[in-house]
Design a protein around this motif. Structure first.
Motif, PDB file in Angstrom:
ATOM      1  N   LEU A 308      -5.242 -17.978  -9.254  1.00  0.00           N
ATOM      2  CA  LEU A 308      -4.122 -17.665 -10.150  1.00  0.00           C
ATOM      3  C   LEU A 308      -4.134 -16.186 -10.532  1.00  0.00           C
ATOM      4  N   GLU A 309      -5.315 -15.646 -10.784  1.00  0.00           N
ATOM      5  CA  GLU A 309      -5.415 -14.210 -11.069  1.00  0.00           C
ATOM      6  C   GLU A 309      -4.916 -13.385  -9.886  1.00  0.00           C
ATOM      7  N   ASP A 310      -5.316 -13.774  -8.671  1.00  0.00           N
ATOM      8  CA  ASP A 310      -4.830 -13.074  -7.469  1.00  0.00           C
ATOM      9  C   ASP A 310      -3.312 -12.994  -7.460  1.00  0.00           C
ATOM     10  N   ALA A 311      -2.677 -14.122  -7.736  1.00  0.00           N
ATOM     11  CA  ALA A 311      -1.214 -14.182  -7.672  1.00  0.00           C
ATOM     12  C   ALA A 311      -0.584 -13.196  -8.645  1.00  0.00           C
ATOM     13  N   VAL A 312      -1.108 -13.143  -9.864  1.00  0.00           N
ATOM     14  CA  VAL A 312      -0.556 -12.239 -10.871  1.00  0.00           C
ATOM     15  C   VAL A 312      -0.708 -10.789 -10.435  1.00  0.00           C
ATOM     16  N   VAL A 313      -1.904 -10.417  -9.990  1.00  0.00           N
ATOM     17  CA  VAL A 313      -2.161  -9.023  -9.610  1.00  0.00           C
ATOM     18  C   VAL A 313      -1.335  -8.633  -8.387  1.00  0.00           C
ATOM     19  N   LEU A 314      -1.228  -9.514  -7.412  1.00  0.00           N
ATOM     20  CA  LEU A 314      -0.443  -9.204  -6.217  1.00  0.00           C
ATOM     21  C   LEU A 314       1.012  -8.954  -6.585  1.00  0.00           C
ATOM     22  N   GLY A 315       1.568  -9.792  -7.450  1.00  0.00           N
ATOM     23  CA  GLY A 315       2.942  -9.568  -7.892  1.00  0.00           C
ATOM     24  C   GLY A 315       3.108  -8.243  -8.599  1.00  0.00           C
ATOM     25  N   GLU A 316       2.147  -7.910  -9.475  1.00  0.00           N
ATOM     26  CA  GLU A 316       2.221  -6.641 -10.197  1.00  0.00           C
ATOM     27  C   GLU A 316       2.202  -5.452  -9.242  1.00  0.00           C
ATOM     28  N   GLU A 317       1.335  -5.501  -8.246  1.00  0.00           N
ATOM     29  CA  GLU A 317       1.197  -4.359  -7.343  1.00  0.00           C
ATOM     30  C   GLU A 317       2.360  -4.224  -6.379  1.00  0.00           C
ATOM     31  N   LEU A 318       3.143  -5.292  -6.217  1.00  0.00           N
ATOM     32  CA  LEU A 318       4.321  -5.218  -5.347  1.00  0.00           C
ATOM     33  C   LEU A 318       5.620  -5.203  -6.144  1.00  0.00           C
ATOM     34  N   ASP A 319       5.517  -5.028  -7.442  1.00  0.00           N
ATOM     35  CA  ASP A 319       6.711  -4.992  -8.274  1.00  0.00           C
ATOM     36  C   ASP A 319       7.613  -3.833  -7.849  1.00  0.00           C
ATOM     37  N   GLY A 320       8.828  -4.155  -7.452  1.00  0.00           N
ATOM     38  CA  GLY A 320       9.772  -3.122  -7.042  1.00  0.00           C
ATOM     39  C   GLY A 320       9.473  -2.463  -5.720  1.00  0.00           C
ATOM     40  N   ALA A 321       8.526  -2.990  -4.957  1.00  0.00           N
ATOM     41  CA  ALA A 321       8.131  -2.348  -3.700  1.00  0.00           C
ATOM     42  C   ALA A 321       9.221  -2.482  -2.643  1.00  0.00           C
ATOM     43  N   SER A 322       9.383  -1.442  -1.869  1.00  0.00           N
ATOM     44  CA  SER A 322      10.214  -1.494  -0.670  1.00  0.00           C
ATOM     45  C   SER A 322       9.343  -1.894   0.510  1.00  0.00           C
ATOM     46  N   ALA A 323       9.952  -2.099   1.656  1.00  0.00           N
ATOM     47  CA  ALA A 323       9.178  -2.452   2.844  1.00  0.00           C
ATOM     48  C   ALA A 323       8.140  -1.390   3.159  1.00  0.00           C
ATOM     49  N   ASP A 324       8.495  -0.125   2.976  1.00  0.00           N
ATOM     50  CA  ASP A 324       7.553   0.953   3.275  1.00  0.00           C
ATOM     51  C   ASP A 324       6.371   0.971   2.311  1.00  0.00           C
ATOM     52  N   GLY A 325       6.568   0.442   1.099  1.00  0.00           N
ATOM     53  CA  GLY A 325       5.516   0.483   0.098  1.00  0.00           C
ATOM     54  C   GLY A 325       4.569  -0.700   0.133  1.00  0.00           C
ATOM     55  N   VAL A 326       4.796  -1.650   1.025  1.00  0.00           N
ATOM     56  CA  VAL A 326       3.969  -2.852   1.059  1.00  0.00           C
ATOM     57  C   VAL A 326       2.505  -2.558   1.364  1.00  0.00           C
ATOM     58  N   PRO A 327       2.162  -1.812   2.426  1.00  0.00           N
ATOM     59  CA  PRO A 327       0.742  -1.613   2.727  1.00  0.00           C
ATOM     60  C   PRO A 327      -0.047  -0.991   1.572  1.00  0.00           C
ATOM     61  N   SER A 328       0.527  -0.019   0.890  1.00  0.00           N
ATOM     62  CA  SER A 328      -0.206   0.601  -0.216  1.00  0.00           C
ATOM     63  C   SER A 328      -0.325  -0.366  -1.390  1.00  0.00           C
ATOM     64  N   GLY A 329       0.703  -1.195  -1.617  1.00  0.00           N
ATOM     65  CA  GLY A 329       0.620  -2.194  -2.677  1.00  0.00           C
ATOM     66  C   GLY A 329      -0.455  -3.226  -2.398  1.00  0.00           C
ATOM     67  N   LEU A 330      -0.564  -3.683  -1.169  1.00  0.00           N
ATOM     68  CA  LEU A 330      -1.604  -4.634  -0.809  1.00  0.00           C
ATOM     69  C   LEU A 330      -2.981  -4.018  -0.937  1.00  0.00           C
ATOM     70  N   ARG A 331      -3.096  -2.744  -0.603  1.00  0.00           N
ATOM     71  CA  ARG A 331      -4.390  -2.069  -0.737  1.00  0.00           C
ATOM     72  C   ARG A 331      -4.801  -1.973  -2.201  1.00  0.00           C
ATOM     73  N   ARG A 332      -3.857  -1.688  -3.090  1.00  0.00           N
ATOM     74  CA  ARG A 332      -4.181  -1.628  -4.525  1.00  0.00           C
ATOM     75  C   ARG A 332      -4.617  -2.994  -5.037  1.00  0.00           C
ATOM     76  N   TYR A 333      -3.933  -4.031  -4.591  1.00  0.00           N
ATOM     77  CA  TYR A 333      -4.309  -5.400  -4.967  1.00  0.00           C
ATOM     78  C   TYR A 333      -5.743  -5.698  -4.546  1.00  0.00           C
ATOM     79  N   ASN A 334      -6.089  -5.398  -3.322  1.00  0.00           N
ATOM     80  CA  ASN A 334      -7.435  -5.622  -2.804  1.00  0.00           C
ATOM     81  C   ASN A 334      -8.463  -4.859  -3.635  1.00  0.00           C
ATOM     82  N   THR A 335      -8.156  -3.610  -3.954  1.00  0.00           N
ATOM     83  CA  THR A 335      -9.073  -2.781  -4.730  1.00  0.00           C
ATOM     84  C   THR A 335      -9.298  -3.343  -6.130  1.00  0.00           C
TER      85      THR A 335
END
Length: 408
Positions: A308-335
């Motif tokens: 459940l924590e994963d889900a919240v953080v992943l959503g936060e890091e992809l909030d407003g993301a465009s297609a180009d911003g996905v890889p960096s958002g996923l990297r922040r989530y992982n970090t």
């Protein structure tokens, strides 16, 4: 808005889909089973889980079926003596901002499923097992066993312990077999003597075994789970076992846990598995969540909580993301997530060995230590796990190889 593919429609997958949808994205959930359903029985939810559920908008619905327990109680399974208890009442709830509760797994899964069905932009596809995926600079394609291909800008593998997505992304082979076998049974409450209907999560610790029980489904059932350190080396999932078989595997128990064990009629057997923590579960437009990312033994009662924590953080890091911003958002989530989840994984392993299954001199040392702990000490032990609201904290230190015990 991006289109996310989520492999897996269990608790972690649905929570991930709901979180991404709440942050404005379109989501397709690919579930291998023919229906969206959750197997299993009882599950424990710490305050961190309720914080995540509130963020996802389903906290009220889960609370309606939850049993809010008064304490986590550790007992000597052979003598019947109390070793330690973690109070979970008002003082605990004020400190951590939410209660501690137990639910039937379906009472967690169903509110998430209902919310996904009602959410704008979430598509739920059952009978759609992901076989493989491929990605490029602009997107990712998941191919299912029936040959269909689903395209999106990111893929989240929430497909569990034996994740197909992880197999390609991490490539660390089959899960680690723990050597512990667990037997589970659920008892209608009208078959439980009134004097044994305790509003606690009670764990009886014995040499190389332990037994835990608590009320679920709004108090309508008693959940039983007995675990044996028997050196099992082959995975088993839900194999039926006769009552006599289970009782024969736990000789020498105190009369009280024995009475509870004898209530079980329809027992099922699992051999517990997990994986070693890994620091990196993201590659470009593909990432993992829940048991696919950090499967853990049940001893810290945090598997679903961390999903459940994963889900919240992943959503936060992809909030407003465009297609180009996905890889960096996923990297922040992982970090943000890998240190905390790694510590929880290792903690769960250590609790099974050092806290619940100790024998001889090690058990006597454990008992002496536990009896010195105050209520504040016990709450302090769980604070990093139950109290964090950013879902990134690992106790301000690397995940230890020998984490200290923490109340379950």
């Amino acid at each position: 808005m991006v289109h996310a593919l989520v492999a897996g429609g269990g608790i972690g997958g649905l929570a991930t889909a709901l979180s991404l949808a709440r942050h404005g994205h379109r989501v397709t959930v690919l579930e291998r089973a023919e229906a969206f359903a959750e197997i299993g029985a009882g599950i424990q939810l710490g305050p961190n889980a309720f914080h995540a559920l509130d963020v996802l908008g389903v906290g009220r619905q889960v609370r309606e079926q939850a049993v809010f327990v008064d304490e986590l109680r550790l007992m000597d399974g052979t003598s019947g003596g109390r070793l330690v208890a973690v109070p979970l009442t008002e003082r605990y709830r004020r400190r951590f901002g939410n209660p501690y509760a137990v639910v039937h797994r379906t009472d967690l899964h169903q509110p998430l499923l209902t919310a996904c069905r009602e959410a704008k932009g979430v598509e739920l596809l059952a009978g759609t097992a992901v076989r493989r995926y491929e990605q490029n600079a602009s997107g990712v394609t998941a191919e299912t066993l029936d040959g269909r291909r689903h395209h999106g800008e990111l893929l989240v593998g929430a497909d569990g312990l034996r994740s197909t997505v992880r197999a390609r992304l991490v490539g660390d082979g089959p899960p680690r077999v723990s050597g512990h076998t667990i037997y589970r049974s659920v008892i209608p409450i009208d078959r439980v003597p009134p004097e044994l209907r305790w509003n606690t999560v009670t764990l009886w610790a014995g040499p190389n075994w332990h037994f835990v029980h608590y009320l679920i489904a709004g108090g309508r059932y008693l959940n039983l789970a007995a675990t044996l350190d028997d050196g099992a080396r082959e995975p088993v999932t839900g194999r039926p076992r006769p009552r006599e078989w289970v009782l024969g595997r736990f000789p020498g128990t105190h009369p009280t846990p024995r009475r509870l064990l004898e209530l079980g009629e329809e027992w099922r057997e699992w051999v517990l598995c997990d994986r070693d923590p890994v620091p990196d579960w993201t590659d470009g437009r593909v990432t993992l969540a829940g048991d696919a990312a950090h499967p853990m033994l049940q001893y810290a009662a945090q598997g679903a909580c961390q999903a459940l924590e994963d889900a919240v953080v992943l959503g936060e890091e992809l909030d407003g993301a465009s297609a180009d911003g996905v890889p960096s958002g996923l990297r922040r989530y992982n970090t943000r997530r890998h240190r905390r989840t790694a510590r929880a994984q290792l903690l769960a392993r250590e609790m099974g060995v050092r806290l619940y299954h100790a024998s001889g001199r090690a058990a006597r040392a454990r008992d002496t230590l536990l009896r010195t702990l105050s209520e504040d000490d016990l709450h302090h032990q769980v604070a990093w796990l139950h109290g964090d609201r950013d879902f990134t904290d690992a106790g301000d230190r690397p995940a230890p190889s020998r984490p200290e015990p923490v109340g379950r």
